[in-house]
Design an enzyme around this catalytic site. Sequence first.
Site: not given
Ligand SMILES: Cc1cc2nc3c(=O)[nH]c(=O)nc-3n(C[C@H](O)[C@H](O)[C@H](O)COP(=O)(O)OP(=O)(O)OC[C@H]3O[C@@H](n4cnc5c(N)ncnc54)[C@H](O)[C@@H]3O)c2cc1C
Length: 592
Positions: A437
């Site tokens: 989220e």
């Molecule tokens: C158990 C679980 C349940 C989930 N449930 C859902 C769901 O129901 N529906 C759904 O759609 N998604 C879901 N997600 C996905 C979740 O919302 C994403 O994992 C989350 O938004 C982060 O995206 P990412 O994993 O690609 O990390 P990334 O976006 O790759 O981020 C990696 C790091 O980079 C940082 N970062 C990235 N962009 C920026 C920026 N612009 N400024 C500063 N820092 C930044 C982040 O803070 C993080 O520390 C779920 C994930 C998990 C693990």
Amino acid sequence: MYRAPLRDLRFVLDELLETPALAQLPDFSDYSSEVGESILGEAAKFAEGVLDPLNKKGDTQGARWTPEGVVSAPGFREAYRQCAEGGWTQLGSDPEYGGQSAPQAVATAVQEIWASANLAFKLCPMLTHAAVHALELSGSPEQKRKFLPKLINGEWTGTMVLTEPQAGSDLAQIRSRAVPEGDHYRLFGQKIFITWGDHDSTSNIIHMVLARVEGAPSGVRGISLFIVPKVLVNDDGSLGERNEVRCVSIEHKLGIHASPTCVMAYGDRHGAVAYLVGEANRGLEYMFVMMNAARLSVGLEGYAMGERAFQHASEYARTRVQGKPPVAQPDGPASIIHHPDIKRMLLTMKSTVEACRAVALYAAYQLDIANHHPDEQTRAAAQARADLLIPIVKGWCTETGNQLTGIGVQVHGGMGFVEETGAAQYVRDVRITTIYEGTTGIQSNDLIGRKIARDGGAVMSQLLSEMTRELQELDVSNSATKLTRQAALEAVGSLKDSTASLLQALSSRPDAAMAVSVPYLMLCGYVIGGWLTARASAIAAANLQGADKAFYDAKIHTARFYAQQVLPNAIALARVVQGGAESVIDTDAALI
Ligand SMILES: Cc1cc2nc3c(=O)[nH]c(=O)nc-3n(C[C@H](O)[C@H](O)[C@H](O)COP(=O)(O)OP(=O)(O)OC[C@H]3O[C@@H](n4cnc5c(N)ncnc54)[C@H](O)[C@@H]3O)c2cc1C
């Protein structure tokens, strides 16, 4: 064993926030303190009797993938049935489609109880509610008629489907595509990390999916929102053919094992039948409207796990005997709770949870005013304040939730590290809350970009003035409350200076502002928590003569501890915000 903190919740709702006054709003004319008490009491029974006993089993046995679909963790299917039969899925939804109107503040308190009792379970009704909310706000009358009643009565569940392998925090990268076909679309794409994306607890799952209509512009302006049912729904509401929606696998992960985190394939062959919600290319906008509620709900998961960890740790500390506390105890060998350091850890947990709860329920209360007050200006002001508070609740309450569950393990000593005690599960389960989220980094960007920079800090400035005025007017005849008030005033001053410094950076060096945005978010949390804690202390002091003396006495002591040992974090964070950016922006990534 978890016990819902009913007295604490009622203290915040009835005394600190005075939610019974919501009954003056036409939409809540039936609401009263007694109604709130009864809802929370029933929620506690379900949490303690059904959800809590499944918590450990869900962790050890988890949800299971099969080629035919995901099998829910043992007992979860039955628990979901009971949740729906108890009317819990209806709470806070539109009465026109079978919902039960209740203040968001009360619904939020209920969600805290679910999250503490069984976080993996809580996610399922939470996401269904988010899907319902999205449809209520943006669905057509026909879509509402077809999908809302069964989502609201719990016959079906809902999901929020955003993430793709290349599109996590950055939803502009979404590639899933939808091709028009008559009155619907055919949707193709693979999504990852979809919570409760598949299961056998209900006969249908309604996926709310973000995708691009073929030929739409790139970036966030080309994203649309679609309804994609797992099983197609006939016009009379009965179930039809299976749609092209498939769970490819589920993730093996650190915690929340009973919540299936699914890789989903939409449209393997001909495309999944999908229905456009609202207008094309406005999907992200629709999603963001409902995201406030979802972010608030994930924020509370952080301190809800802190509450559970606190209960567990304090129970252990009362029975474990080890070492000789410095002050002799009259009743024989003293347990570790008498060691000053154990008391310090438990008070850190208790006072921080109470501050987080106050801030989260205050934000929910603002949403109640924003959505239901008859006066437009009052609504707009409350919405602006809620908008400001929600990234703080999401970021601060989950970051501190992670710290608090770790402290819970520490109180247990070596037994905390051993799985059978249960304390370790909370550390694992709460870990996700700072990530999904929107990560804490994303919340802090939202806070400083959309909520502070956009209006030149006007909404924050109003809150700062209100906090200062209220603190100055507080009855401080109680000496502990006086001390708590003094610390809160100092902390509000440090937030004021830090906000000025941040605004300055935002106008000249935005990267410098971003380098301290998470410390700023945490600072906001500690300070707003400090304000409400001082207010709680004054209310408690005024009630010390009554029958509930022990409860109010504990509130005053807990508030004083927060002022002396937790709130000083604000002073350190203010220093980081006002002078810590250069060390980040001057360091080239190659040097890290
Ligand atoms: C158990 C679980 C349940 C989930 N449930 C859902 C769901 O129901 N529906 C759904 O759609 N998604 C879901 N997600 C996905 C979740 O919302 C994403 O994992 C989350 O938004 C982060 O995206 P990412 O994993 O690609 O990390 P990334 O976006 O790759 O981020 C990696 C790091 O980079 C940082 N970062 C990235 N962009 C920026 C920026 N612009 N400024 C500063 N820092 C930044 C982040 O803070 C993080 O520390 C779920 C994930 C998990 C693990």
